[in-house]
Design a protein around this motif. Structure first.
Motif, PDB file in Angstrom:
ATOM      1  N   LEU A   1       1.028  -5.369   6.554  1.00 41.10           N
ATOM      2  CA  LEU A   1       1.882  -4.181   6.475  1.00 41.10           C
ATOM      3  C   LEU A   1       3.321  -4.551   6.135  1.00 41.10           C
ATOM      4  O   LEU A   1       4.021  -3.790   5.456  1.00 41.10           O
ATOM      5  CB  LEU A   1       1.827  -3.403   7.791  1.00 41.10           C
ATOM      6  N   ALA A   2       3.777  -5.731   6.600  1.00 41.09           N
ATOM      7  CA  ALA A   2       5.124  -6.195   6.235  1.00 41.09           C
ATOM      8  C   ALA A   2       5.199  -6.522   4.749  1.00 41.09           C
ATOM      9  O   ALA A   2       6.235  -6.327   4.100  1.00 41.09           O
ATOM     10  CB  ALA A   2       5.501  -7.414   7.068  1.00 41.09           C
ATOM     11  N   ALA A   3       4.069  -7.013   4.189  1.00 39.60           N
ATOM     12  CA  ALA A   3       4.036  -7.349   2.759  1.00 39.60           C
ATOM     13  C   ALA A   3       3.882  -6.112   1.888  1.00 39.60           C
ATOM     14  O   ALA A   3       4.232  -6.147   0.691  1.00 39.60           O
ATOM     15  CB  ALA A   3       2.894  -8.321   2.482  1.00 39.60           C
ATOM     16  N   PHE A   4       3.375  -5.025   2.457  1.00 42.76           N
ATOM     17  CA  PHE A   4       3.074  -3.824   1.681  1.00 42.76           C
ATOM     18  C   PHE A   4       4.274  -3.290   0.884  1.00 42.76           C
ATOM     19  O   PHE A   4       4.149  -3.028  -0.319  1.00 42.76           O
ATOM     20  CB  PHE A   4       2.496  -2.753   2.608  1.00 42.76           C
ATOM     21  N   PRO A   5       5.460  -3.083   1.485  1.00 44.30           N
ATOM     22  CA  PRO A   5       6.582  -2.562   0.690  1.00 44.30           C
ATOM     23  C   PRO A   5       7.002  -3.486  -0.446  1.00 44.30           C
ATOM     24  O   PRO A   5       7.436  -3.008  -1.497  1.00 44.30           O
ATOM     25  CB  PRO A   5       7.703  -2.386   1.722  1.00 44.30           C
ATOM     26  N   PHE A   6       6.894  -4.798  -0.251  1.00 47.21           N
ATOM     27  CA  PHE A   6       7.245  -5.732  -1.323  1.00 47.21           C
ATOM     28  C   PHE A   6       6.260  -5.606  -2.493  1.00 47.21           C
ATOM     29  O   PHE A   6       6.658  -5.662  -3.660  1.00 47.21           O
ATOM     30  CB  PHE A   6       7.260  -7.168  -0.789  1.00 47.21           C
ATOM     31  N   ILE A   7       4.969  -5.423  -2.163  1.00 51.44           N
ATOM     32  CA  ILE A   7       3.962  -5.232  -3.209  1.00 51.44           C
ATOM     33  C   ILE A   7       4.210  -3.925  -3.948  1.00 51.44           C
ATOM     34  O   ILE A   7       4.143  -3.857  -5.187  1.00 51.44           O
ATOM     35  CB  ILE A   7       2.551  -5.264  -2.593  1.00 51.44           C
ATOM     36  N   GLU A   8       4.526  -2.866  -3.199  1.00 53.01           N
ATOM     37  CA  GLU A   8       4.750  -1.560  -3.813  1.00 53.01           C
ATOM     38  C   GLU A   8       5.964  -1.557  -4.726  1.00 53.01           C
ATOM     39  O   GLU A   8       6.046  -0.759  -5.666  1.00 53.01           O
ATOM     40  CB  GLU A   8       4.900  -0.492  -2.725  1.00 53.01           C
ATOM     41  N   ASN A   9       6.918  -2.428  -4.463  1.00 52.56           N
ATOM     42  CA  ASN A   9       8.103  -2.512  -5.317  1.00 52.56           C
ATOM     43  C   ASN A   9       7.823  -3.254  -6.621  1.00 52.56           C
ATOM     44  O   ASN A   9       8.657  -3.230  -7.540  1.00 52.56           O
ATOM     45  CB  ASN A   9       9.241  -3.227  -4.578  1.00 52.56           C
ATOM     46  N   ARG A  10       6.651  -3.896  -6.707  1.00 55.34           N
ATOM     47  CA  ARG A  10       6.367  -4.729  -7.868  1.00 55.34           C
ATOM     48  C   ARG A  10       5.196  -4.244  -8.724  1.00 55.34           C
ATOM     49  O   ARG A  10       5.091  -4.642  -9.874  1.00 55.34           O
ATOM     50  CB  ARG A  10       6.116  -6.178  -7.412  1.00 55.34           C
ATOM     51  N   VAL A  11       4.321  -3.421  -8.145  1.00 54.60           N
ATOM     52  CA  VAL A  11       3.191  -2.945  -8.938  1.00 54.60           C
ATOM     53  C   VAL A  11       3.640  -1.841  -9.892  1.00 54.60           C
ATOM     54  O   VAL A  11       4.687  -1.206  -9.701  1.00 54.60           O
ATOM     55  CB  VAL A  11       2.053  -2.425  -8.024  1.00 54.60           C
ATOM     56  N   GLU A  12       2.833  -1.599 -10.926  1.00 53.79           N
ATOM     57  CA  GLU A  12       3.210  -0.639 -11.970  1.00 53.79           C
ATOM     58  C   GLU A  12       3.217   0.796 -11.460  1.00 53.79           C
ATOM     59  O   GLU A  12       4.138   1.570 -11.754  1.00 53.79           O
ATOM     60  CB  GLU A  12       2.235  -0.758 -13.148  1.00 53.79           C
ATOM     61  N   CYS A  13       2.196   1.183 -10.689  1.00 56.35           N
ATOM     62  CA  CYS A  13       2.073   2.567 -10.210  1.00 56.35           C
ATOM     63  C   CYS A  13       1.835   2.553  -8.702  1.00 56.35           C
ATOM     64  O   CYS A  13       0.675   2.647  -8.248  1.00 56.35           O
ATOM     65  CB  CYS A  13       0.926   3.282 -10.919  1.00 56.35           C
TER      66      CYS A  13
ATOM     67  N   ASP B   1      -3.486   2.132  -7.644  1.00 52.16           N
ATOM     68  CA  ASP B   1      -2.733   0.980  -7.115  1.00 52.16           C
ATOM     69  C   ASP B   1      -3.696   0.102  -6.315  1.00 52.16           C
ATOM     70  O   ASP B   1      -3.832   0.253  -5.098  1.00 52.16           O
ATOM     71  CB  ASP B   1      -1.574   1.501  -6.248  1.00 52.16           C
ATOM     72  N   VAL B   2      -4.374  -0.816  -7.009  1.00 46.64           N
ATOM     73  CA  VAL B   2      -5.416  -1.631  -6.374  1.00 46.64           C
ATOM     74  C   VAL B   2      -4.831  -2.512  -5.279  1.00 46.64           C
ATOM     75  O   VAL B   2      -5.325  -2.538  -4.134  1.00 46.64           O
ATOM     76  CB  VAL B   2      -6.140  -2.492  -7.427  1.00 46.64           C
ATOM     77  N   TRP B   3      -3.770  -3.261  -5.596  1.00 49.61           N
ATOM     78  CA  TRP B   3      -3.212  -4.199  -4.618  1.00 49.61           C
ATOM     79  C   TRP B   3      -2.579  -3.448  -3.440  1.00 49.61           C
ATOM     80  O   TRP B   3      -2.699  -3.887  -2.287  1.00 49.61           O
ATOM     81  CB  TRP B   3      -2.187  -5.113  -5.285  1.00 49.61           C
ATOM     82  N   GLY B   4      -1.920  -2.345  -3.721  1.00 42.79           N
ATOM     83  CA  GLY B   4      -1.343  -1.562  -2.635  1.00 42.79           C
ATOM     84  C   GLY B   4      -2.408  -1.004  -1.717  1.00 42.79           C
ATOM     85  O   GLY B   4      -2.278  -1.036  -0.495  1.00 42.79           O
ATOM     86  N   ASN B   5      -3.505  -0.484  -2.308  1.00 45.31           N
ATOM     87  CA  ASN B   5      -4.612   0.042  -1.509  1.00 45.31           C
ATOM     88  C   ASN B   5      -5.217  -1.037  -0.626  1.00 45.31           C
ATOM     89  O   ASN B   5      -5.439  -0.820   0.575  1.00 45.31           O
ATOM     90  CB  ASN B   5      -5.688   0.629  -2.426  1.00 45.31           C
ATOM     91  N   LEU B   6      -5.506  -2.183  -1.214  1.00 45.66           N
ATOM     92  CA  LEU B   6      -6.121  -3.266  -0.436  1.00 45.66           C
ATOM     93  C   LEU B   6      -5.218  -3.704   0.710  1.00 45.66           C
ATOM     94  O   LEU B   6      -5.678  -3.909   1.843  1.00 45.66           O
ATOM     95  CB  LEU B   6      -6.428  -4.454  -1.357  1.00 45.66           C
ATOM     96  N   THR B   7      -3.931  -3.868   0.419  1.00 49.55           N
ATOM     97  CA  THR B   7      -2.997  -4.339   1.446  1.00 49.55           C
ATOM     98  C   THR B   7      -2.842  -3.325   2.557  1.00 49.55           C
ATOM     99  O   THR B   7      -2.921  -3.658   3.748  1.00 49.55           O
ATOM    100  CB  THR B   7      -1.620  -4.632   0.816  1.00 49.55           C
ATOM    101  N   PHE B   8      -2.627  -2.051   2.184  1.00 47.29           N
ATOM    102  CA  PHE B   8      -2.383  -1.025   3.194  1.00 47.29           C
ATOM    103  C   PHE B   8      -3.620  -0.766   4.041  1.00 47.29           C
ATOM    104  O   PHE B   8      -3.552  -0.748   5.274  1.00 47.29           O
ATOM    105  CB  PHE B   8      -1.916   0.268   2.522  1.00 47.29           C
ATOM    106  N   ILE B   9      -4.759  -0.542   3.380  1.00 53.39           N
ATOM    107  CA  ILE B   9      -5.985  -0.229   4.120  1.00 53.39           C
ATOM    108  C   ILE B   9      -6.378  -1.391   5.026  1.00 53.39           C
ATOM    109  O   ILE B   9      -6.730  -1.198   6.201  1.00 53.39           O
ATOM    110  CB  ILE B   9      -7.119   0.141   3.151  1.00 53.39           C
TER     111      ILE B   9
END
Length: 588
Positions: free
Chosen positions: A273-285, A225-233
């Motif tokens: 971090l507020a954007a993180f759950p929205f990204i996680e709901n949209r990425v494939e994995c 999860d590239v986008w999730g990793n970048l956003t969260f980290i």
């Protein structure tokens, strides 16, 4: 495939089947490997905490002017661990939990060796220690993200609570074993504080390589999860960096919350971090499986664990400051000996955890985790309130009983809570579930340290100058008020944490003629073991009580969430091999 099963009095055939495939003794091999990792990681955290006076002396750092190094040595480890756990949990589901677990042992051991060999002194030495501890944190994150999942894979359902309880006892006991080890080893050489981990790291690396088997169900279709990793980290790193530097002085302010860099990092971190759950709901994995929070047991148990860690994470630091900086000097202990004795006087907490951890795991296997975990949080709430009611010159019997009860409460809560989280998810998601659980715990621990430090620093900032002036007036040394009243609040806090009297350092920097004019009786009082601790206590205790009250509120909320989690809940899939050798899944 997801199957949710309410368990009454039947055990999982699936885990029993897998256990037989691996051999009867494998579960104990897995448990011992995980215990070594838990002890090594937790001892490393607290052994550094208690040994900081020796470490700073060894690399020739002035404690009163190096508050930033204190924060980074303490909080940098937790910051890096918190940012990596989720990613490592996902990678373990893709490439194998045991593989990453073994790699964690190797990296942690390398970091320990480098810490022992730290070549430089002064600021360079402090920076090297911070960098090598960050390397340790990478290794720690690798085995922490996989420990609970490896145990869940290895043990049948009716023994998981016991196994996870023993693991949690090892982890929490290591925190207090480290306090004693640090006090003893620092007497001889500060480098031994880091060397102690090396033989255990080598043993764990070799033994896990030879004995651990890859038995997990890999999620072969999962991607990074590239986008999730970048956003969260990025988000959590900026947020924790802002909190860390917010605790440091900025300009003429005792804290750095007005620093533009801190405010900017804080704002960006919150947005990411507020954007993180929205990204996680949209990425494939997604690496943070938000859909797992639809499972009531998983959601409530993780929330309760987060609140427990948020309330308890900074508690140890506050208690050590109270013991090293105030109570022990007032009772005749030299400043040099306070780190060791602080570890000894914290033992009731360890004993409570050791007694109750395995028992609560066994009870949760038999009766379910709900009321055992809830009772533990109720006991913790009461213990916080008792600690808040004690004076700074307390009777140790009352203090020791409060610590023992807090250990009992922590032992009652931790293993049933972990078992309920790991039992509630599908086998192929245990790596990411373990990573999510440990991420929430470590983030809460780091945030708790920052929160408690902030409360205490704000309190001391408001109270310390007046307390110092009043104390100087009481011994007829009011002429020293302009000098000693300007000790920075962080310097006073650092003194309490490291267990030393800063008056000697302050007076040594004054002109000799000024010091010579101070009566000898006044000098004896100022540099003794009771005057500064008593002065600091008057500024420290109101803020400390506030921190304990907040800990009580958080523990009470954790008890409520724990009670609302529901009865025993299991998500279990049996894995068998058919006649062709192909893996297939069957609902329990």
């Amino acid at each position: 495939m997801n199957e949710n099963v309410n368990v009454s009095n039947k055990n999982s055939k699936g885990n029993g089947g897998r256990s037989r495939l691996r051999g009867l003794d494998y579960k104990w091999i897995a448990l011992i490997n995980v215990i070594i990792a838990a002890l090594m990681g937790s001892v490393n955290g607290s052994i550094t905490l208690i040994s900081l006076p020796a470490i700073f002396n060894g690399i020739h750092i002035d404690p009163l002017t190096s508050f930033q190094y204190l924060l980074w040595i303490l909080m940098g480890y937790g910051l890096v661990t918190a940012t990596l756990l989720l990613s490592f949990g996902r990678l373990s589901d893709m490439y194998g939990r045991v593989r990453l677990f073994k790699l964690g042992f190797l990296i942690f051991t390398l970091g320990s060796i480098l810490l022992y060999l730290t070549p430089s002194t002064g600021d360079a030495g402090a920076i090297e220690i911070i960098a090598f501890r960050i390397l340790q944190a990478v290794g720690s994150a690798l085995f922490m993200a996989n420990s609970s999942a490896i145990l869940t894979d290895a043990f049948p359902v009716n023994e998981r609570g016991k196994a996870l309880g023993i693991h949690m006892v090892a982890f929490m006991s290591g925190q207090f074993i480290g306090l004693i080890l640090g006090g003893v080893l620092a007497i001889y050489d500060w480098r031994y504080v880091f060397l102690i981990s090396v033989p255990f790291g080598i043993l764990g690396t070799v033994w896990s390589t030879l004995k651990l088997k890859e038995t997990s169900i890999k999620s072969t279709a999962t991607k990074i999860d590239v986008w999730g990793n970048l956003t969260f980290i990025s988000g959590i790193t900026l947020l924790l960096l802002a909190v860390t530097y917010g605790l440091m002085p900025y300009g003429n302010n005792p804290m750095g919350w007005s620093n533009p860099w801190v405010m900017t990092a804080l704002a960006i971190g919150v947005v990411l971090l507020a954007a993180f759950p929205f990204i996680e709901n949209r990425v494939e994995c997604p690496m943070f499986r938000l859909d797992l929070f639809k499972i009531k047991m998983f959601s409530y148990a993780n929330s309760a664990g987060f609140l427990n860690s948020l309330g308890r994470g900074g508690m140890m630091f506050m208690l050590i400051m109270l013991l090293q900086g105030i109570w022990l000097p007032l009772h005749g202990y030299s400043y040099e000996s306070t780190p060791f004795w602080a570890g000894i006087y914290m033992l009731p907490l360890t004993i409570g955890v050791i007694i109750m951890g395995p028992i609560s795991g066994w009870l949760s296997d038999k009766y379910g985790p709900r009321w055992i975990a809830t009772g533990g949080m109720v006991i913790n709430t009461v213990s916080f309130l008792v600690l808040a009611s004690l004076p700074y010159d307390f009777n140790y019997t009352e203090f020791g009983i409060a610590l023992f009860m807090m250990g009992i409460g922590s032992g009652m809560f931790s293993s049933p809570n972990s078992a309920s989280i790991m039992n509630s998810v599908p086998p192929q998601e245990r790596g990411v579930a373990s990573g999510m659980m440990m991420t929430l715990m470590n983030t809460a621990f780091t945030a708790s340290m920052a929160m408690f430090f902030t409360i205490v620093i704000v309190g001391i900032t408001q109270q310390f100058p007046g307390a110092m002036t009043s104390a100087l007036a009481s011994i007829g040394a009011l002429q020293l008020a302009p000098v000693l009243s300007n000790i920075p609040p962080t310097g006073a806090l650092f003194s309490a944490f490291l267990g030393f009297n800063p008056v000697n350092t302050i007076l040594s920097g004054l002109p000799a003629s000024f010091v010579a004019a101070i009566p000898q009786t006044t000098m004896t009082t100022l540099t003794g073991t009771t005057w500064f601790p008593s002065t600091l206590a008057n500024a420290f205790m109101p803020a400390l009580r506030m921190a304990f009250y907040i800990g009580a509120v958080l523990s009470g909320l954790a008890a409520l969430l724990s009670a609302l989690r529901g009865e025993t809940y299991l998500h279990e899939v049996e894995v068998l091999k058919d006649t062709t050798g192909t893996l297939k899944r069957k609902k329990d």
